[in-house]
Scaffold this motif. Structure first.
Motif, PDB file in Angstrom:
ATOM      1  N   GLY A 257      -2.825 -18.613  -2.274  1.00 46.47           N
ATOM      2  CA  GLY A 257      -1.509 -18.095  -2.650  1.00 46.47           C
ATOM      3  C   GLY A 257      -0.395 -18.896  -2.014  1.00 46.47           C
ATOM      4  N   GLN A 258       0.818 -18.596  -2.388  1.00 49.90           N
ATOM      5  CA  GLN A 258       1.981 -19.250  -1.773  1.00 49.90           C
ATOM      6  C   GLN A 258       2.850 -18.196  -1.107  1.00 49.90           C
ATOM      7  N   LEU A 259       3.178 -18.447   0.150  1.00 51.79           N
ATOM      8  CA  LEU A 259       4.040 -17.546   0.906  1.00 51.79           C
ATOM      9  C   LEU A 259       5.350 -18.251   1.212  1.00 51.79           C
ATOM     10  N   GLY A 260       6.373 -17.477   1.473  1.00 54.12           N
ATOM     11  CA  GLY A 260       7.652 -18.052   1.861  1.00 54.12           C
ATOM     12  C   GLY A 260       8.708 -16.970   1.917  1.00 54.12           C
ATOM     13  N   ALA A 261       9.863 -17.312   2.487  1.00 59.65           N
ATOM     14  CA  ALA A 261      10.978 -16.374   2.444  1.00 59.65           C
ATOM     15  C   ALA A 261      11.349 -16.151   0.977  1.00 59.65           C
TER      16      ALA A 261
END
Ligand code: MN
Length: 384
Positions: A257-261
């Motif tokens: 997955g991709q995480l970020g603010a």
């Protein structure tokens, strides 16, 4: 240098796209812009980015803008013809489709046929005309790069995975401001309540769509077209913190997955620079501040819009267009305070139940289905 044209330059996606571009002025040239009625902001953008031409809503705005920019050498178009001019802009390499609604279908197709890569932020285009758009993109060898945060996350998770099958897409949703509400409680919400999204700063239409999980329904259909996955392999996961922006489960059980603010400039920049990741001045994710991430199932008995979207996807053909066009019309009525929030899914369902299904709709069929759905909604509201 990459030349960029933008549809909807004064909206949420458009302004954030220009913000990203202003951080990399040596890499991009803005060649054309379109907006609706916010010509004051458009004038500022023209003076900063110096496009060759622009397009506005109608002749009225075009004349006013011409007055405001008499000292500049800029061509001004308007209406659908103007949107098509921006779409086929002979100098652009990529079109950013930051306009809302089915209005985006014809310009997106025009840009694809003119060989432009698409940074796609207009999900309604794929929902309604997915088969036509994907086919044309293939034929014209253009890339469609998703800007929607969830789809960008899925797209990022698939890099280097060409040989592997997607077992499941995990499409995350913030759940909106009414997460955990019962139907009784939903009956009393006001337009002001609907317009408050806890995590994302978006335009009114997307914010309203998000509050009823209708946006997520549109995104399930968008993901289906973009990644060639059936609805039984797209799972909506409510994740109120909006840190994991979506993920892919592969056959071996690994989930990438991709995480970020929650900052739209990250997926926007990824689409502009793909596959590169240069520095972006934006808030970085601090997992210690986040602390806990939670996940829950969507409540589709209360938020009927999501269930209706799955039904529309199952039926296929022109039914997703009915879902989308009826929703567009209902959202306008909600903004005009003519209907309540809970009437939106009711009006969509009524239009879906009555439509004559066309299995392989042409563009003309899609546009006439749009007309049908809008008239159906207006008739239903008059009757009540
Ligand atoms: Mn989204």
């Amino acid at each position: 240098m990459k030349n960029i044209a933008i549809l909807g330059s004064t909206g949420s996606i458009g302004t954030q796209t220009l913000d990203v571009i202003s951080q990399h002025k040596d890499k991009f040239k803005v060649t054309s812009l379109s907006c609706g009625r916010n010509i004051k902001l458009l004038e500022k953008q023209i003076r900063e980015f110096m496009p060759n031409f622009v397009s506005v809503y109608s002749e009225v705005e075009a004349k006013e803008l011409a007055d405001m920019t008499r000292d500049l050498d800029i061509k001004i178009f308007h209406g659908m013809d103007g949107l098509l001019e921006v779409a086929r802009d002979s100098e652009s390499d990529m079109l950013v489709t930051g306009i809302v609604g089915m209005l985006g279908i014809r310009p997106t197709l025009e840009a694809i046929r003119s060989g432009k890569d698409i940074a796609l932020a207009n999900k309604e285009t794929l929902v309604c005309a997915g088969s036509i758009v994907m086919e044309e993109a293939k034929r014209n060898e253009v890339s469609i790069i998703p800007v929607d945060s969830e789809h960008s996350a899925i797209f990022q998770s698939l890099q280097g995975e060409e040989q592997n099958r997607i077992n499941k897409i995990l499409l995350t949703a913030s759940g909106g401001p009414f997460r955990g509400y019962t139907r009784d409680k939903l009956e009393k919400v006001t337009l002001e309540d609907v317009l408050k999204n806890p995590n994302w700063d978006m335009g009114n239409k997307v914010t309203i769509d998000s509050a009823g999980l209708i946006n997520k329904g549109l995104e399930v259909m968008e993901a289906g077209w973009l990644f060639g996955v059936g609805r039984d392999r797209i799972e909506v996961v409510v994740h109120p913190e909006s840190i994991l922006h979506s993920a892919v489960e592969f056959d071996d059980g690994a989930v990438i997955g991709q995480l970020g603010a929650p900052d739209m400039r990250i997926p926007i920049q990824y689409a502009l620079f793909y596959p590169k990741r240069p520095k972006l001045m934006a808030k970085k994710l601090n997992l210690f501040d986040v602390g806990i991430m939670t996940f829950e199932r969507p409540d589709i008995d209360t938020f009927k819009g999501l269930a209706l979207a799955y039904e529309a996807m199952d039926k296929g053909g022109n039914v997703p267009t009915v879902f989308n066009a009826a929703n567009e019309c209902a959202v306008k009525l909600l903004l005009d305070r003519k209907i309540s929030f809970l009437q939106i899914p009711e009006l969509i369902k009524s239009a879906m139940d009555d439509v004559k299904i066309i299995e392989r709709p042409t563009l003309e069929d899609i546009l006439s289905t749009e007309q049908y759905a809008k008239e159906h909604v207006l008739k239903d509201v008059e009757k009540a």
